[in-house]
Design a protein around this motif. Structure first.
Motif, PDB file in Angstrom:
ATOM      1  N   CYS A 258       0.979  -1.103   0.060  1.00  0.00           N
ATOM      2  CA  CYS A 258       0.133  -0.023   0.092  1.00  0.00           C
ATOM      3  C   CYS A 258       0.770   1.132   0.111  1.00  0.00           C
ATOM      4  N   LEU A 259       1.771   1.170   0.721  1.00  0.00           N
ATOM      5  CA  LEU A 259       2.687   2.404   0.892  1.00  0.00           C
ATOM      6  C   LEU A 259       3.438   2.729  -0.335  1.00  0.00           C
ATOM      7  N   ASP A 260       4.146   1.505  -0.937  1.00  0.00           N
ATOM      8  CA  ASP A 260       4.904   1.717  -2.035  1.00  0.00           C
ATOM      9  C   ASP A 260       4.063   2.092  -3.531  1.00  0.00           C
ATOM     10  N   THR A 261       2.935   1.626  -3.487  1.00  0.00           N
ATOM     11  CA  THR A 261       1.941   1.886  -4.608  1.00  0.00           C
ATOM     12  C   THR A 261       1.724   3.214  -4.548  1.00  0.00           C
ATOM     13  N   THR A 262       1.182   3.827  -3.358  1.00  0.00           N
ATOM     14  CA  THR A 262       0.595   5.185  -3.136  1.00  0.00           C
ATOM     15  C   THR A 262       1.734   6.244  -3.491  1.00  0.00           C
ATOM     16  N   VAL A 263       3.125   6.028  -2.853  1.00  0.00           N
ATOM     17  CA  VAL A 263       4.242   6.696  -2.986  1.00  0.00           C
ATOM     18  C   VAL A 263       4.379   6.854  -4.462  1.00  0.00           C
ATOM     19  N   ALA A 264       4.359   5.722  -5.160  1.00  0.00           N
ATOM     20  CA  ALA A 264       4.640   6.006  -6.653  1.00  0.00           C
ATOM     21  C   ALA A 264       3.370   6.656  -7.410  1.00  0.00           C
ATOM     22  N   TYR A 265       2.208   6.547  -7.142  1.00  0.00           N
ATOM     23  CA  TYR A 265       1.267   7.135  -7.827  1.00  0.00           C
ATOM     24  C   TYR A 265       1.346   8.616  -7.527  1.00  0.00           C
ATOM     25  N   VAL A 266       1.425   9.209  -6.286  1.00  0.00           N
ATOM     26  CA  VAL A 266       1.369  10.692  -6.008  1.00  0.00           C
ATOM     27  C   VAL A 266       2.543  11.177  -6.718  1.00  0.00           C
ATOM     28  N   GLN A 267       3.701  10.615  -7.229  1.00  0.00           N
ATOM     29  CA  GLN A 267       4.683  11.239  -7.667  1.00  0.00           C
ATOM     30  C   GLN A 267       4.486  11.325  -9.282  1.00  0.00           C
ATOM     31  N   GLU A 268       3.461  10.351  -9.671  1.00  0.00           N
ATOM     32  CA  GLU A 268       3.263  10.377 -11.170  1.00  0.00           C
ATOM     33  C   GLU A 268       1.948  11.450 -11.425  1.00  0.00           C
ATOM     34  N   ARG A 269       0.743  11.558 -10.327  1.00  0.00           N
ATOM     35  CA  ARG A 269      -0.229  12.152 -10.772  1.00  0.00           C
ATOM     36  C   ARG A 269      -0.090  13.824 -10.591  1.00  0.00           C
ATOM     37  N   HIS A 270      -0.225  14.554 -11.530  1.00  0.00           N
ATOM     38  CA  HIS A 270      -0.001  16.048 -11.431  1.00  0.00           C
ATOM     39  C   HIS A 270      -1.436  16.568 -11.333  1.00  0.00           C
ATOM     40  N   GLN A 271      -1.418  17.729 -10.344  1.00  0.00           N
ATOM     41  CA  GLN A 271      -2.462  18.712 -10.261  1.00  0.00           C
ATOM     42  C   GLN A 271      -1.965  19.990 -10.266  1.00  0.00           C
ATOM     43  N   PHE A 272      -2.560  21.035 -10.618  1.00  0.00           N
ATOM     44  CA  PHE A 272      -2.018  22.290 -10.877  1.00  0.00           C
ATOM     45  C   PHE A 272      -0.726  22.602 -11.097  1.00  0.00           C
ATOM     46  N   GLY A 273      -0.273  21.512 -12.128  1.00  0.00           N
ATOM     47  CA  GLY A 273       1.100  21.678 -12.778  1.00  0.00           C
ATOM     48  C   GLY A 273       2.174  21.098 -11.701  1.00  0.00           C
ATOM     49  N   PRO A 275       3.465  17.179  -9.148  1.00  0.00           N
ATOM     50  CA  PRO A 275       3.049  16.204  -8.577  1.00  0.00           C
ATOM     51  C   PRO A 275       2.126  16.374  -7.339  1.00  0.00           C
ATOM     52  N   VAL A 276       1.327  15.723  -7.235  1.00  0.00           N
ATOM     53  CA  VAL A 276       0.267  15.801  -5.840  1.00  0.00           C
ATOM     54  C   VAL A 276       1.015  15.326  -4.678  1.00  0.00           C
ATOM     55  N   GLY A 277       2.156  14.402  -4.884  1.00  0.00           N
ATOM     56  CA  GLY A 277       2.786  14.049  -3.849  1.00  0.00           C
ATOM     57  C   GLY A 277       3.782  15.195  -3.235  1.00  0.00           C
ATOM     58  N   SER A 278       3.890  16.362  -4.043  1.00  0.00           N
ATOM     59  CA  SER A 278       4.520  17.452  -3.420  1.00  0.00           C
ATOM     60  C   SER A 278       3.903  18.460  -2.426  1.00  0.00           C
ATOM     61  N   PHE A 279       2.572  17.966  -2.399  1.00  0.00           N
ATOM     62  CA  PHE A 279       1.845  18.639  -1.419  1.00  0.00           C
ATOM     63  C   PHE A 279       2.144  18.113   0.129  1.00  0.00           C
ATOM     64  N   GLN A 280       2.120  19.259   0.908  1.00  0.00           N
ATOM     65  CA  GLN A 280       2.824  18.801   2.236  1.00  0.00           C
ATOM     66  C   GLN A 280       1.524  18.147   3.036  1.00  0.00           C
ATOM     67  N   ALA A 281       0.421  18.225   2.742  1.00  0.00           N
ATOM     68  CA  ALA A 281      -0.536  17.492   3.699  1.00  0.00           C
ATOM     69  C   ALA A 281      -0.458  15.951   3.314  1.00  0.00           C
ATOM     70  N   LEU A 282      -0.263  15.433   1.798  1.00  0.00           N
ATOM     71  CA  LEU A 282      -0.308  14.277   1.429  1.00  0.00           C
ATOM     72  C   LEU A 282       1.203  13.686   2.078  1.00  0.00           C
ATOM     73  N   LYS A 283       2.203  14.657   2.171  1.00  0.00           N
ATOM     74  CA  LYS A 283       3.404  13.951   2.680  1.00  0.00           C
ATOM     75  C   LYS A 283       3.263  13.486   3.864  1.00  0.00           C
ATOM     76  N   HIS A 284       2.442  14.345   4.959  1.00  0.00           N
ATOM     77  CA  HIS A 284       2.333  13.883   5.969  1.00  0.00           C
ATOM     78  C   HIS A 284       1.667  12.614   6.288  1.00  0.00           C
ATOM     79  N   ARG A 285       0.798  12.475   5.485  1.00  0.00           N
ATOM     80  CA  ARG A 285      -0.081  11.329   5.661  1.00  0.00           C
ATOM     81  C   ARG A 285       0.793  10.179   5.339  1.00  0.00           C
ATOM     82  N   LEU A 286       1.594  10.291   4.250  1.00  0.00           N
ATOM     83  CA  LEU A 286       2.484   9.213   3.850  1.00  0.00           C
ATOM     84  C   LEU A 286       3.480   8.856   4.900  1.00  0.00           C
ATOM     85  N   ALA A 287       3.829  10.039   5.214  1.00  0.00           N
ATOM     86  CA  ALA A 287       4.985   9.711   6.463  1.00  0.00           C
ATOM     87  C   ALA A 287       4.418   9.090   7.769  1.00  0.00           C
ATOM     88  N   ASP A 288       3.266   9.281   8.029  1.00  0.00           N
ATOM     89  CA  ASP A 288       2.441   8.783   9.056  1.00  0.00           C
ATOM     90  C   ASP A 288       2.444   7.171   8.701  1.00  0.00           C
TER      91      ASP A 288
END
Length: 389
Positions: A258-273, A275-288
């Motif tokens: 689950c962690l590996d797949t989600t980290v890979a996805y948020v690095q590929e999915r773009h929003q507002f130009g 990667p969504v993985g660069s948003f701090q809120a998502l970083k915190h959730r994945l770090a947890d």
């Protein structure tokens, strides 16, 4: 004056042998358990991949890892079994490893392996000649009372069994059942062939599409005694305790995917130009999730290490604490990781075609298997003498 006995340091690291086993197993699973094929199989008429099971059990010898070599097994420890469960959890492989190689085998290994029927059955399971299932509900906790839903009575040619057991894991593909039953002489464990006309196995709706459960009805089916009296009670309890401790490693594998797949996805999915993985809120959730995974792995590895000891159920063993901590924590972590995977995948994570729902279902089913987290926490409090309100 002698001081206290030295306390051995638990080994939570993977050995070279375990790392090699992981590499071999991961190669096999990558060929048989592609995420796209899992969903299609779950919808098909053959939810179990019996070809993969034959490869794992007979060709690789994984069904008999903890079984002594004299009985056809590999003679290794529970640590290797835990490693296999971790990789099977990472791929939610649709094979009856838990029911046959863990539950059934663990109970038999806690019985008298020198007894003829026990040794013969262990050999069949270890070599992949037969697949077994332990005829207890999958939700049964290790400290639960001995089951009484099946009665053993004297028949014209020996012992016959009568009764019903609900939600038995992997029973639909089993060749043989190990059945706890109560008769005139007390509790006992019995071997029953599933091919007998008196045995009816009916799959029921299972939340986990990659591990099916069945209701088993036994009517005047001939049975071979495996253990009797206190030996049967002890073998069942210790076998369930061992299986519960090892199940934590499967939950770690689910969390890792689950962690590996989600980290890979948020690095590929773009929003507002970006990667969504660069948003701090998502970083915190994945770090947890990552922090929870690290702690869960430590708990699961400790349980496996204790179970691999020379006398895991001795008076000085920490097995009760290790299993209760591992199960109560790892089960919750796996569910949380799977929930985050679906949410952070957005719309695609909610679709049937994406395998994320299979991992959530496996995590949730595992959370209820062999005792809920709450039950294991209550058991932990009892073992360490904490007051329970």
């Amino acid at each position: 004056m002698e001081g206290p006995a030295p306390v051995s340091t638990p080994d939570l690291l993977y050995s070279d042998v375990e790392s090699d086993l992981r590499a071999t197993l991961r190669n096999v699973l990558s060929d048989h358990c592609a995420p796209s094929s899992l969903v299609a199989r779950a919808d098909g008429d053959e939810p179990y991949d019996m070809s993969l099971w034959r490869t794992l059990s007979a060709e690789l010898g994984l069904a008999g890892l903890p079984v002594p070599e004299r009985l056809g097994g590999q003679g290794v420890s529970s640590r290797e079994t835990a490693l296999v469960l971790e990789e099977l959890g990472r791929s939610v492989a649709p094979v009856p490893f838990l029911g046959s190689a863990v539950l059934t085998t663990s109970v038999l290994l806690r019985a008298d392996t020198a007894a003829e029927h026990v040794a013969a059955l262990l050999r069949r399971l270890a070599t992949g000649e037969a697949t077994g299932a332990l005829a207890v509900p999958l939700s049964t906790a290790p400290e639960a009372a001995f089951p009484t839903t099946v009665r053993a009575v004297a028949g014209p040619d020996g012992v016959v069994l009568d009764g019903t057991i609900t939600t038995v894991a992997d029973a639909s593909v089993a060749d043989v059942l190990v059945v706890p039953a109560v008769g005139p002489d007390g509790q006992g464990l019995y071997e029953v062939d599933t091919g007998h006309s008196g045995v009816d196995i009916t799959e029921v709706v299972s939340f986990d599409l990659t591990r099916r459960v069945s209701d088993v009805t036994i009517r005047q089916a001939p049975a071979r005694p495996l253990a009797e009296g206190q030996e049967a009670v002890t073998a069942l309890r210790q076998g369930l305790l061992m299986a519960a401790g090892l199940l934590a490693s499967e939950q770690v594998g689910v969390t890792q995917w689950c962690l590996d797949t989600t980290v890979a996805y948020v690095q590929e999915r773009h929003q507002f130009g970006r990667p969504v993985g660069s948003f701090q809120a998502l970083k915190h959730r994945l770090a947890d999730v990552w922090l929870e995974l690290v702690a869960a792995r430590a708990a699961a590895r400790y349980a496996a290490d204790v179970l691999a000891g020379p006398d895991p159920f001795g008076s000085d063993s920490d097995v009760e604490v290790a299993v209760a901590v591992a199960q109560s924590y790892c089960a919750t972590v796996a569910v949380h990781a799977a929930e985050e995977t679906i949410q952070l995948h957005g719309g695609i994570g909610m679709t049937w075609e994406h395998p994320a729902h299979l991992y959530l279902k496996r995590a949730k089913a595992d959370q209820l298997a062999l005792g809920t987290p709450g039950r294991h926490r209550a058991r932990l409090a009892e073992v360490v003498d904490l007051p329970v309100s």
